[in-house]
Design an enzyme around this catalytic site. Structure first.
Site, mmCIF file in Angstrom:
data_model
loop_
_atom_site.group_PDB
_atom_site.id
_atom_site.type_symbol
_atom_site.label_atom_id
_atom_site.label_comp_id
_atom_site.label_asym_id
_atom_site.label_seq_id
_atom_site.Cartn_x
_atom_site.Cartn_y
_atom_site.Cartn_z
ATOM 1 C CE LYS A 123 46.603 35.288 -6.705
ATOM 2 N NZ LYS A 123 45.793 36.215 -7.513
HETATM 3 P P1 NAD Z 1 35.272 34.754 -3.468
HETATM 4 O O1 NAD Z 1 35.854 33.958 -2.379
HETATM 5 O O2 NAD Z 1 34.680 36.088 -3.185
HETATM 6 O O3 NAD Z 1 34.119 33.909 -4.230
HETATM 7 C C1 NAD Z 1 34.299 32.614 -4.701
HETATM 8 C C2 NAD Z 1 32.918 32.068 -5.068
HETATM 9 O O4 NAD Z 1 33.067 30.799 -5.689
HETATM 10 C C3 NAD Z 1 31.990 31.838 -3.872
HETATM 11 O O5 NAD Z 1 30.667 32.202 -4.227
HETATM 12 C C4 NAD Z 1 32.059 30.328 -3.656
HETATM 13 O O6 NAD Z 1 30.907 29.793 -3.030
HETATM 14 C C5 NAD Z 1 32.163 29.878 -5.086
HETATM 15 N N1 NAD Z 1 32.630 28.506 -5.231
HETATM 16 C C6 NAD Z 1 33.591 27.866 -4.545
HETATM 17 N N2 NAD Z 1 33.666 26.583 -4.944
HETATM 18 C C7 NAD Z 1 32.730 26.442 -5.917
HETATM 19 C C8 NAD Z 1 32.315 25.358 -6.715
HETATM 20 N N3 NAD Z 1 32.867 24.172 -6.603
HETATM 21 N N4 NAD Z 1 31.317 25.566 -7.623
HETATM 22 C C9 NAD Z 1 30.722 26.781 -7.742
HETATM 23 N N5 NAD Z 1 31.089 27.845 -7.011
HETATM 24 C C10 NAD Z 1 32.061 27.656 -6.110
HETATM 25 O O7 NAD Z 1 36.431 34.872 -4.578
HETATM 26 P P2 NAD Z 1 36.561 35.959 -5.735
HETATM 27 O O8 NAD Z 1 37.380 37.070 -5.246
HETATM 28 O O9 NAD Z 1 35.227 36.203 -6.345
HETATM 29 O O10 NAD Z 1 37.490 35.140 -6.756
HETATM 30 C C11 NAD Z 1 36.962 34.170 -7.656
HETATM 31 C C12 NAD Z 1 37.992 33.916 -8.738
HETATM 32 O O11 NAD Z 1 38.301 35.147 -9.399
HETATM 33 C C13 NAD Z 1 39.337 33.358 -8.275
HETATM 34 O O12 NAD Z 1 39.844 32.519 -9.291
HETATM 35 C C14 NAD Z 1 40.209 34.602 -8.161
HETATM 36 O O13 NAD Z 1 41.590 34.299 -8.275
HETATM 37 C C15 NAD Z 1 39.704 35.364 -9.361
HETATM 38 N N6 NAD Z 1 39.985 36.804 -9.333
HETATM 39 C C16 NAD Z 1 39.526 37.592 -8.313
HETATM 40 C C17 NAD Z 1 39.772 38.969 -8.344
HETATM 41 C C18 NAD Z 1 39.210 39.892 -7.302
HETATM 42 O O14 NAD Z 1 39.382 41.115 -7.449
HETATM 43 N N7 NAD Z 1 38.539 39.408 -6.270
HETATM 44 C C19 NAD Z 1 40.531 39.517 -9.384
HETATM 45 C C20 NAD Z 1 40.981 38.679 -10.406
HETATM 46 C C21 NAD Z 1 40.699 37.340 -10.361
#
Ligand code: NAD
Length: 433
Positions: A123
């Site tokens: 990471k």
């Molecule tokens: P992103 O940046 O696209 O979206 C994050 C979302 O969370 C946004 O809508 C934001 O407004 C919201 N958010 C932030 N703070 C918040 C709060 N306090 N309360 C409610 N919502 C809140 O990120 P993502 O890629 O969707 O990733 C989200 C999670 O999924 C992370 O933990 C990431 O590590 C995990 N993840 C992502 C992927 C991927 O392919 N993108 C894969 C595996 C895991």
């Protein structure tokens, strides 16, 4: 000759420092310790798997648009590479810490092993505040960070991907910077790229699709119907919005979603495509008119059947776990549930689809992207989705079987599955010393 007696029990060198419920490395380690104990892991191997292989801290100096120089801090942690090249996203956020990056790198290691793809775990992160940086500043940070860690990067050694606040565009800059240094185009150095430059069809939707698939399997297993089952989703970014969309398409009723600005609720079901359109135009949910507005915390304890935390770490804690009403939690985010909350949820009989299984669809299609880049032969979207489905369904069954065999919950079952696969490779490879 006297022999030195060695403790036969597992050694816990840093246990006393892991006291904070919200320290993500502690959260990972407390589950790791328990799973390792249940696997009767050899004490030597236990020590090896508890230690990140490589931790890099770099300074990232760039000129801001104002001409002023700012220096950001960047991290890259390669947790374990015994099964293949390190794989893991890069996060741009003010809250990035070395402990968080270490935990996320360890989770990537177990995750890749759970879905049995030939990668280790890594990471990266840069401590910065993307909403307050221009696109040009973000590009300079991305390129300078890439050049600072370039010695570890490479299709055979370390392959980044997007994570919180990083996207396709940044992956394109990483690929370009790396390729400029190598003097030829290297597409497979990074995944989550734009389709035009070696990205995979289906990658953008892959994490959400994986969440939908394992939830479908969990409903089947618990004898719950699809139609009428109510879902609440925290986070409406890549993972949350696609999960909500695909679950709605499957026939579930998405009653609430939330983002940083708050949540929206409609007990009869939201129209997710409309909500996505709104966010495209207005960025946040707070302005959405067609539903009741609720607080961020409320989404987690709403009356629903399936809860999908898909935003941040440590949102389900000992403080609110008792109030969770969902029967199933599908962890779209990494580390949304603390170890203390796990105990409470287990007592309540909540079925958890743990992060290292639930959100593994993203890394699985990243693996497909890497394979396609290396082969120079690209698949259609149907092929990508079919292969993803096969892996997600099979991995779900393996985790449930492992949990059943050892009478543990599904989270520990997933850790045991991942740790056992990594340990098996260490045993076969032996130790180079
Ligand atoms: P992103 O940046 O696209 O979206 C994050 C979302 O969370 C946004 O809508 C934001 O407004 C919201 N958010 C932030 N703070 C918040 C709060 N306090 N309360 C409610 N919502 C809140 O990120 P993502 O890629 O969707 O990733 C989200 C999670 O999924 C992370 O933990 C990431 O590590 C995990 N993840 C992502 C992927 C991927 O392919 N993108 C894969 C595996 C895991």
């Amino acid at each position: 000759m006297s022999t030195i007696s060695r403790p036969s029990l597992l050694i816990r060198p840093e246990k006393d420092t892991f006291l904070n419920e919200e320290n993500p490395f502690e959260a990972m380690m407390s589950r790791f310790d328990y799973a390792a104990e249940r696997l009767s892991l050899d004490p030597g191997l236990y020590k090896v798997l508890r230690s990140p292989e490589k931790q890099i801290i770099v300074s990232v100096p760039i000129p801001l648009d104002s001409g002023e120089v700012e220096v950001f801090t960047g991290y890259r942690v390669l947790y374990n590479t015994s099964r293949g090249p390190a794989k893991g996203g890069i996060r741009f956020d003010l809250n990035v810490t070395l402990d968080e990056v270490k935990a996320l790198a360890a989770w990537m290691t177990w995750k890749c092993a759970v879905v049995n793809i030939p990668f280790g775990g890594a990471k990266g992160g840069v401590v910065c505040d993307p909403p307050n940086l221009s696109l040009a500043e973000l590009e300079r940070i991305t390129r300078r960070y890439t050049s600072a860690i370039i010695d570890t990067l490479g299709p055979d050694s370390d392959v980044p991907a997007p994570d919180v606040n990083t996207n396709e565009r940044m992956m394109a800059w990483i690929m370009d910077t790396y390729s400029m240094h190598k003097r030829h185009t290297v597409t497979a150095v990074v995944t989550g790229k734009p389709i035009e430059m070696g990205g995979s069809l289906g990658r953008r939707e892959a994490t959400g699709r994986g969440c939908m698939l394992v939830t479908r399997e969990a409903l089947k297993r618990l004898g719950m119907p699809v139609k009428g089952t109510r879902v609440a989703v925290q986070g409406f970014g890549n993972v949350g919005s696609i999960t909500a969309q695909l679950m709605e398409e499957l026939g579930l009723t998405v009653v609430a979603v939330s983002d940083k600005s708050g949540g929206i609720y409609n007990p009869k079901g939201l129209r997710i495509r409309e909500v996505q359109q709104h966010v495209k135009q207005h960025r946040f949910l707070s302005e959405y008119k067609e539903a009741e507005h609720i607080g961020n915390q409320q989404v987690l304890t709403l009356d629903c059947d399936v809860l999908v935390p898909a935003a941040l770490e440590n949102v389900i804690t000992s403080q609110n776990a008792r109030d969770v009403k969902a029967r199933i939690i599908c962890e779209g985010a990494n580390g949304p549930t603390t170890a203390n909350a796990d105990k409470i949820l287990e007592e309540k009989g909540v079925f958890i689809i743990p992060d290292i299984l639930a959100n593994a669809g993203g890394v699985t299609v990243s693996y497909f992207e890497w394979v396609q880049d290396r082969g120079g032969y690209f698949w259609d979207e149907e092929t990508v989705n079919q292969r993803l489905e096969r892996i997600m369904v099979h991995s779900f069954e393996e985790v449930v079987a492992m949990a059943g065999k050892h009478s543990v919950n599904t989270r520990i079952g997933a850790y045991m599955q991942g740790i056992e696969r990594v340990a098996a490779v260490h045993r076969l490879r032996g130790m180079y010393a």
